[in-house]
Design a protein around this motif. Structure first.
Motif, short mmCIF file in Angstrom:
data_model
loop_
_atom_site.label_atom_id
_atom_site.label_comp_id
_atom_site.label_asym_id
_atom_site.label_seq_id
_atom_site.Cartn_x
_atom_site.Cartn_y
_atom_site.Cartn_z
N THR A 173 15.88 61.48 49.73
CA THR A 173 15.54 60.10 50.06
C THR A 173 15.30 59.27 48.79
N ALA A 174 14.69 59.85 47.77
CA ALA A 174 14.46 59.13 46.51
C ALA A 174 15.78 58.88 45.79
N ASN A 175 16.69 59.84 45.84
CA ASN A 175 17.99 59.69 45.19
C ASN A 175 18.80 58.58 45.84
N ALA A 176 18.66 58.41 47.14
CA ALA A 176 19.38 57.34 47.84
C ALA A 176 18.91 55.97 47.38
N LEU A 177 17.68 55.87 46.91
CA LEU A 177 17.15 54.59 46.45
C LEU A 177 17.60 54.21 45.04
N ILE A 178 17.70 55.18 44.15
CA ILE A 178 17.93 54.85 42.74
C ILE A 178 19.39 55.03 42.32
N ASN A 179 20.05 56.10 42.74
CA ASN A 179 21.42 56.36 42.30
C ASN A 179 22.11 57.31 43.29
N PRO A 180 22.66 56.77 44.39
CA PRO A 180 23.22 57.65 45.42
C PRO A 180 24.51 58.37 44.99
#
Length: 159
Positions: free
Chosen positions: A111-118
């Motif tokens: 979920t954090a990766n989807a926010l910053i750099n998917p």
């Protein structure tokens, strides 16, 4: 007996869980190389690389709590050497706690990766791999405990 090999493996499980608490678990950099996102056992921090100041911090205390519980179960299991059945049960519970912890870490990082750099996955670092080291040591401890239990049963059968 406390001087058996499974004692060393259970101690290493506790050490591995302390490493999870002490070291970062996951890191990701955004495409413009201006923000660094780091997951530790206690929080997820987005850091501005240029000014070295936190942009956002969210609490992920459940990862740290599960790691502390897992270390506690390993230490308690280490002291239960007189009751091998209970020791094997505690190690099974500990394996379940570690699997849940890995699942929560993967869900959090996804979920954090989807926010910053998917487009690019982040890098799992020392804290994440320590959990797997703890899982392996836990499985080895269970194997040697089971081996001791079978030896004791075979000796009882001979009497």
């Amino acid at each position: 007996m406390i001087q058996r090999i499974q004692t060393i493996f259970l101690f290493l499980v506790a050490v591995a869980m302390i490493l999870v608490i002490s070291f970062p678990i996951w890191q990701q950099v955004n495409p413009s190389q201006t923000q660094l996102m780091t997951l530790t056992a206690w929080n997820l921090t987005t850091l501005d690389v240029v000014g070295q100041e936190p942009v956002d911090t969210s609490s992920k205390i459940f990862i740290g709590i599960l790691a502390v519980i897992s270390a506690g179960i390993a230490i308690f299991s280490l002291t239960q050497y007189k009751n091998r059945t209970r020791q094997m049960f505690l190690n099974m519970v500990n394996s379940f706690v570690m699997v849940v912890n890995v699942g929560l870490i993967i869900w959090t990082t996804h979920t954090a990766n989807a926010l910053i750099n998917p487009e690019v996955n982040g890098a799992f670092v020392t804290g994440f791999w320590a959990i797997f080291g703890g899982m392996i040591c836990n499985l080895l401890a269970n194997r040697f405990i089971r081996k001791d239990e079978l030896l004791v049963r075979s000796v009882d059968r001979i009497r």
